[in-house]
Design an enzyme around this catalytic site. Structure first.
Site, PDB file in Angstrom:
ATOM      1  N   ASP A 107       0.822  -1.205   0.000  1.00  0.00           N
ATOM      2  CA  ASP A 107       0.000   0.000   0.000  1.00  0.00           C
ATOM      3  C   ASP A 107       0.859   1.259   0.000  1.00  0.00           C
ATOM      4  O   ASP A 107       0.566   2.234  -0.699  1.00  0.00           O
ATOM      5  CB  ASP A 107      -0.924   0.017   1.219  1.00  0.00           C
ATOM      6  CG  ASP A 107      -2.139  -0.869   1.041  1.00  0.00           C
ATOM      7  OD1 ASP A 107      -2.363  -1.353  -0.082  1.00  0.00           O
ATOM      8  OD2 ASP A 107      -2.872  -1.084   2.025  1.00  0.00           O
ATOM      9  N   LYS A 126       0.472   3.377  -3.437  1.00  0.00           N
ATOM     10  CA  LYS A 126      -0.538   4.405  -3.238  1.00  0.00           C
ATOM     11  C   LYS A 126      -0.039   5.578  -2.391  1.00  0.00           C
ATOM     12  O   LYS A 126      -0.091   6.733  -2.815  1.00  0.00           O
ATOM     13  CB  LYS A 126      -1.784   3.796  -2.572  1.00  0.00           C
ATOM     14  CG  LYS A 126      -2.694   3.019  -3.505  1.00  0.00           C
ATOM     15  CD  LYS A 126      -3.354   3.934  -4.511  1.00  0.00           C
ATOM     16  CE  LYS A 126      -4.415   3.222  -5.329  1.00  0.00           C
ATOM     17  NZ  LYS A 126      -5.664   3.003  -4.602  1.00  0.00           N
ATOM     18  N   GLU A 153      -9.698  -0.067   3.186  1.00  0.00           N
ATOM     19  CA  GLU A 153      -9.177   1.096   2.469  1.00  0.00           C
ATOM     20  C   GLU A 153      -7.841   0.749   1.822  1.00  0.00           C
ATOM     21  O   GLU A 153      -7.089  -0.095   2.313  1.00  0.00           O
ATOM     22  CB  GLU A 153      -9.008   2.297   3.407  1.00  0.00           C
ATOM     23  CG  GLU A 153     -10.322   2.888   3.915  1.00  0.00           C
ATOM     24  CD  GLU A 153     -11.125   3.592   2.845  1.00  0.00           C
ATOM     25  OE1 GLU A 153     -10.589   3.801   1.737  1.00  0.00           O
ATOM     26  OE2 GLU A 153     -12.286   3.943   3.113  1.00  0.00           O
ATOM     27  N   CYS A 154      -7.522   1.449   0.723  1.00  0.00           N
ATOM     28  CA  CYS A 154      -6.320   1.141  -0.050  1.00  0.00           C
ATOM     29  C   CYS A 154      -5.059   1.767   0.510  1.00  0.00           C
ATOM     30  O   CYS A 154      -3.970   1.395   0.126  1.00  0.00           O
ATOM     31  CB  CYS A 154      -6.503   1.618  -1.491  1.00  0.00           C
ATOM     32  SG  CYS A 154      -6.694   3.407  -1.625  1.00  0.00           S
ATOM     33  N   GLY A 155      -5.177   2.715   1.388  1.00  0.00           N
ATOM     34  CA  GLY A 155      -3.985   3.342   1.947  1.00  0.00           C
ATOM     35  C   GLY A 155      -4.029   4.855   1.962  1.00  0.00           C
ATOM     36  O   GLY A 155      -3.700   5.481   2.961  1.00  0.00           O
TER      37      GLY A 155
END
Length: 311
Positions: free
Chosen positions: A159, A163, A267-269
């Site tokens: 992550d 990101k 959440e992706c980060g």
């Protein structure tokens, strides 16, 4: 007065009563040429009470007239596409157009990358800034540099690399003070109590103009306005991320339930607290120091002992 690190070249300082101030300029005195954005905590609460009753187009008009250095972050999901289309119809003079930030993780579906080209063709006046993980131009280079299937072996590092670090880098390079996001309360998970406007730990202002909308409202807007969208939507996907962590959604499931299926992750980060990744980096550095120390001790133990020569 405490000071937090900046997402761009701005210096961000906390105001009394847990408010926020973004001061353009890289020096401690904040003597930059750009504008200043300030929100006290009561002001932020007031804005959220007022903005939550407005239509997304009105929220976007407020953003354009109130927030300098405003960009839109998007992975070209449905909500982001609605925001983009709404902005294109607000008759904004070219100097005030909101540029797009697309983080290419190098692991997107081909359909997502094809959509980027369609968006550029449909909205030629909008600049799309693409940022990738450091030191890699494609997934093969990424695997060679950071390890194969890193998302399975070390999710936090993955992550951060694909990101968090790219986002912080582009925020810094473009001196970004505020971003429009595609998050909505109806997406479930941690987004259930999402405000319209928020400020993260580093002072970056995030606006969620469609926070009140449902998936049905978003999809209806896409259809009625003939907005280009990811064809994966027609195959059961509702929220599209990296190919290795995205699945179609079954009837009755949350919109984002197809992301990281079977994991507690939601959440992706880039929308997680930055302190989480600061702690991650600290732990990584401590790990490297420990390994270096152990290697030094191991080398010393293998070296033959020397005895002084007799006279």
């Amino acid at each position: 007065m405490s000071r937090a690190s900046s997402p761009g070249s701005a210096a961000f300082r906390s105001l009394p009563d847990s408010g926020y101030a973004s001061v353009s300029g890289s020096d401690d005195e904040g003597q930059g040429q750009g504008p200043t954005i300030m929100f006290s905590k009561p002001h932020l609460q007031f804005l959220n009470r007022q903005l939550q009753f407005l239509e997304p187009q009105d929220i976007l008009r407020w953003c354009i007239t109130s927030l300098p250095q405003l960009f839109q972050t998007t992975a070209f999901g449905l909500t982001g596409l609605v925001t983009l289309d709404m902005l294109s119809k607000l008759k904004i003079p070219r100097p005030q157009m909101v540029d797009l930030i697309f983080i290419d993780t190098l692991h997107h579906f081909k359909e997502t990358l094809d959509l980027v080209d369609k968006v550029r063709e449909r909205y030629p006046l909008v600049n799309v800034h693409v940022v990738k993980p450091a030191g890699a131009e494609n997934s093969q280079e990424f695997a060679t540099k950071y390890g194969d299937r890193l998302w399975e072996t070390d999710g936090d590092q993955y992550d951060y690399l694909v990101k968090v670090e790219p986002a912080q880098r582009i925020y810094r390079e473009l001196d970004i003070h505020a971003v429009l996001t595609g998050r909505r309360r109806s997406q479930g998970g941690k987004r259930g109590d999402l405000p319209i406007i928020e400020v993260d730990e580093a002072g970056l202002i995030k606006i969620n103009p469609l926070a009140n909308w449902s998936f049905q409202q978003v999809k209806r807007y896409i259809t009625e306005n003939d907005v280009p969208y990811n064809v994966l939507l027609d195959r059961g996907y509702k929220s599209v991320g990296d190919w290795h962590s995205t699945q179609p959604v079954a009837d009755g499931e949350d919109e984002r339930s197809g992301r990281w299926k079977g994991q507690t992750k939601t959440e992706c980060g880039i929308h997680n607290p930055r302190s989480k990744y600061a702690q991650f980096l600290l732990e990584q550095e401590r790990k490297r120091e420990k390994e270096a120390l152990e290697a030094a001790f191991s080398k010393a133990s293998l070296e033959p002992a020397t005895t002084p020569l007799s006279v």
